[in-house]
Design an enzyme around this catalytic site. Structure first.
Site, PDB file in Angstrom:
ATOM      1  N   TYR A   1     -33.134  -6.846   2.546  1.00  0.00           N
ATOM      2  CA  TYR A   1     -32.712  -6.162   1.310  1.00  0.00           C
ATOM      3  C   TYR A   1     -33.884  -6.242   0.333  1.00  0.00           C
ATOM      4  O   TYR A   1     -34.092  -7.239  -0.340  1.00  0.00           O
ATOM      5  CB  TYR A   1     -31.457  -6.813   0.735  1.00  0.00           C
ATOM      6  CG  TYR A   1     -31.033  -6.239  -0.601  1.00  0.00           C
ATOM      7  CD1 TYR A   1     -30.969  -4.872  -0.802  1.00  0.00           C
ATOM      8  CD2 TYR A   1     -30.699  -7.075  -1.666  1.00  0.00           C
ATOM      9  CE1 TYR A   1     -30.591  -4.345  -2.019  1.00  0.00           C
ATOM     10  CE2 TYR A   1     -30.301  -6.562  -2.880  1.00  0.00           C
ATOM     11  CZ  TYR A   1     -30.251  -5.192  -3.056  1.00  0.00           C
ATOM     12  OH  TYR A   1     -29.882  -4.671  -4.271  1.00  0.00           O
TER      13      TYR A   1
ATOM     14  N   ASP B   1     -31.800  -2.144   3.654  1.00  0.00           N
ATOM     15  CA  ASP B   1     -32.053  -1.336   2.462  1.00  0.00           C
ATOM     16  C   ASP B   1     -33.445  -1.700   1.951  1.00  0.00           C
ATOM     17  O   ASP B   1     -33.641  -2.762   1.352  1.00  0.00           O
ATOM     18  CB  ASP B   1     -30.980  -1.618   1.415  1.00  0.00           C
ATOM     19  CG  ASP B   1     -31.205  -0.849   0.130  1.00  0.00           C
ATOM     20  OD1 ASP B   1     -32.093   0.023   0.103  1.00  0.00           O
ATOM     21  OD2 ASP B   1     -30.489  -1.132  -0.859  1.00  0.00           O
TER      22      ASP B   1
ATOM     23  N   HIS C   1     -23.763   3.137  -0.774  1.00  0.00           N
ATOM     24  CA  HIS C   1     -24.559   3.445   0.411  1.00  0.00           C
ATOM     25  C   HIS C   1     -23.620   3.811   1.555  1.00  0.00           C
ATOM     26  O   HIS C   1     -22.416   3.515   1.504  1.00  0.00           O
ATOM     27  CB  HIS C   1     -25.417   2.251   0.834  1.00  0.00           C
ATOM     28  CG  HIS C   1     -26.460   1.868  -0.169  1.00  0.00           C
ATOM     29  ND1 HIS C   1     -27.807   2.018   0.048  1.00  0.00           N
ATOM     30  CD2 HIS C   1     -26.354   1.313  -1.408  1.00  0.00           C
ATOM     31  CE1 HIS C   1     -28.483   1.589  -0.993  1.00  0.00           C
ATOM     32  NE2 HIS C   1     -27.624   1.145  -1.895  1.00  0.00           N
TER      33      HIS C   1
END
Length: 656
Positions: free
Chosen positions: A165, A204, A322
């Protein structure tokens, strides 16, 4: 085998949406995703928030990396299905400065057979930020990169899996930290590639590759007055594009990044697809119009191109800002010019052979970083076991068989179960008789009743265990008088009960009725005489008397206060005549923190406000200028005044 990555924006956030709302279990979520490896980002929890349903998922292992200092911030987790794959090593962090559970030795200092490898050297750590912009205020601590819970690394015999992330730069204050994190990620992957290990990067990354990956790319380029070369040459985008094959790079490549390492699986399966976005801004409701960007990826080593047969996004699954991204492996893959079953390479050596399991999964073989091995989840004892366990009679039976001497030392209650039941019933009957006798006896009687021989015999027959009997106490508690007065705050809002009418009130009512009829103030007699209710006669009398005190109804008073503090009704937009939504300005400047009203419909695919269409219209009203109408049916504009530097007052309409 299928691998899925998803930024869930809070680990329990998806359970508020369909189809996750029905079951509300992680096992059910993974079955719907049809995944064997699930990588989650932005969990927003701490270690104390871990529960059984998160960690002890039947048939799954989990590995969590949570922030060490910031609470409810970031967080990454990887779930692996036990029947398909089992990692041989696991750790958290990119630099390797953290320590395994129950150990004070850093990952990078473990024995070589326990390391994943590829750790950054001291020279590489010092070069995370270019020397051209390096100063004392921009030095990055290596431990800070791993302390925010942004990376989990699992090693399988087939490859090394990264769950990442990456930091965002929403407030513009962490650009250096973001660049250092991406540089450390790029360096670690290249080091593993140099060791001959395959890599899969998921998560991500908060960076887009080119204009096709972002809906507002052209608008950003126009506002910033930059060209295509400048757009793809931003520091973070340039580092990422040099890592991925086919990434656009302007000019010569940077030293140490001469060759790409990874392959964008989802984009390569859909090379010309537009609008393949994985993130949408919730504040502007951009998802219905598909006004977003693609910042979630599944990347693999270039040598693993032929291992996958499908990859795509799942934009229809709600639950976060998302959407999930997945990739599906082939059952048979090529390894060193040989066809091998993928299951043989995703488990410890010897567990699978030719795709068939050779021995069952054993939790003793999982890495120490697994959450199943945390003290709060491993070898726990349930307090209910203390009360549900029954005393075993094995010792009693063995003692009875040993001889008569041993049998004499045992309690009679264990030797003769039937007599034990009768003895207990006799005790209960005697206790009841004693209670009855004590209640009926006079208070002057103080002599105790002599005990019977049967009681003495029962107590003496069990020398090892004495029976304690509590004395029966009969305490007569006087009834509590009813409590007068107000019992709770609700009594203040209840109207007072009307007093019962008296004879004098009836007389006064009749007298007043005759007087009004005689004076001719009432209606004719053919319509009937209207008489007041008996309960309201006292109120009428008190109201007629000017010297009587004024009576306030608490219900009316409460309603008036509610109207006073109620929020103003929302205005309606000009194009659709629908209630607007209230937002707050986040841009730096004079209007920072100022609230405003705007159309509540989603923004158009072009990102612009449109009049006369189904998308968001141009309605915009400052909250301070809105004179809230009670029905919210019209937009009222007031005259606002702007004071210039010279002190001249200029009138302007409030609607910008």
């Amino acid at each position: 085998m299928r691998i899925t990555t998803w930024n869930v924006n809070g680990i329990r956030n998806p359970f508020g949406y369909q189809p996750w709302r029905d079951q509300r279990t992680f096992n059910g979520m993974f079955d719907i995703l049809e995944a064997d490896i699930v990588v989650m980002q932005e969990l927003k929890i701490q270690r104390k928030d871990l529960t059984d349903d998160m960690v002890l998922v039947p048939g799954w292992d989990c590995y969590y990396s949570l922030p060490k200092h910031k609470k409810g911030y970031s967080g990454v987790a990887i779930y692996t299905r036990q029947s398909v794959c089992a990692p041989i090593r696991a750790e958290e962090g990119l630099i390797g400065v953290l320590c395994p559970p129950n150990s004070s030795c850093q990952y990078r200092e473990l024995p070589e057979e326990q390391q994943i490898g590829g750790y950054l050297t001291e020279k590489q750590i010092s070069g995370l930020i270019p020397a051209s912009i390096m100063d004392d205020s921009k030095k990055i601590d290596a431990g800070a990169l791993d302390a925010e819970g942004r990376c989990v690394i699992l090693e399988f015999p087939a490859f090394v899996l990264f769950g990442v992330y990456s930091p965002a730069n929403s407030n513009g204050m962490r650009e250096d930290f973001r660049y250092a994190f991406l540089t450390a990620l790029d360096t670690r992957i290249r080091n593993l590639h140099a060791m001959g290990k395959r890599v899969i990067l998921t998560g991500d990354l908060n960076v887009s590759r080119s204009e096709i990956e972002t809906a507002n790319a052209e608008e950003d380029m126009r506002k910033s007055n930059i060209s295509h070369e400048d757009y793809i040459s931003t520091p973070n985008r340039r580092v990422f594009n040099q890592l991925v094959e086919g990434g656009p790079v302007a000019g010569d490549r940077d030293p140490g990044r001469e060759k790409p390492i990874l392959w964008d699986i989802c984009r390569e399966f859909h090379p010309n697809r537009k609008g393949m976005y994985t993130h949408w801004e919730q504040k502007i409701n951009a998802r219905p119009g598909n006004y977003g960007s693609r910042i979630d990826y599944i990347l693999c080593s270039i040598g693993m191109k032929t291992w996958f047969r499908e990859a795509n996004i799942q934009e229809g699954l709600m639950g976060s800002d998302h959407c999930p991204v997945y990739a599906v492996f082939k059952d048979i893959v090529e390894d060193s010019s040989e066809l091998v079953s993928l299951l043989d390479m995703m488990n410890p050596p010897g567990m699978f052979k030719g795709g068939a399991r050779q021995w069952d999964y054993n939790t003793k073989e999982i890495p120490a970083f697994s959450c199943r091995l945390l003290p709060e989840f491993k070898k726990r004892r349930n307090i209910k076991d203390m009360f549900s366990r029954k005393p075993s009679l094995a010792k009693v039976e063995s003692a009875a068989e040993s001889g008569d001497d041993a049998s004499k030392t045992l309690p009679q209650s264990l030797m003769e179960p039937s007599s034990n039941v009768s003895t207990q019933s006799s005790f209960a009957a005697q206790n009841e008789s004693q209670k009855t006798a004590s209640l009926t006896s006079s208070p002057e009687r103080t002599e105790k009743q002599p005990r019977t021989d049967k009681k003495r015999q029962a107590s003496s027959s069990s020398p090892l265990q004495t029976v304690k009997r509590s004395k029966s106490k009969t305490t007569s508690t006087p009834p509590t008088p009813p409590v007068k007065g107000q019992q709770s705050l609700r009594g203040f809002f209840k109207p007072k009960t009307a007093a019962k009418p008296t004879e004098s009130s009836h007389v006064q009512t009749k007298a007043s009725t005759h007087i009004h009829i005689a004076s001719g103030d009432e209606q004719p007699s053919d319509q009937g005489v209207t008489t007041e209710k008996p309960g309201n006669s006292d109120l009428t009398k008190e109201c007629d008397d000017p010297e009587s005190p004024t009576i306030f109804d608490p219900i009316v008073s409460k309603e008036s206060w509610d109207r006073l503090f109620a929020k103003p009704a929302a205005p309606r937009c000009e194009s659709h005549h629908e209630p607007c939504m209230r937002l707050q300005s986040k841009k730096k400047g004079f209007n920072l923190g100022r609230e405003f009203w705007m159309c509540a419909r989603p923004i158009s695919p072009s990102g612009n406000k449109e009049r006369g269409t189904q998308w968001r219209c141009t309605t915009f009203i400052w909250a301070s200028d809105w004179q809230g109408a009670n029905d919210g049916s019209r937009i009222e504009r007031v005259e606002a005044w702007d004071w210039t530097r010279d002190g001249v007052r200029n009138g302007a309409e409030s609607r910008p």
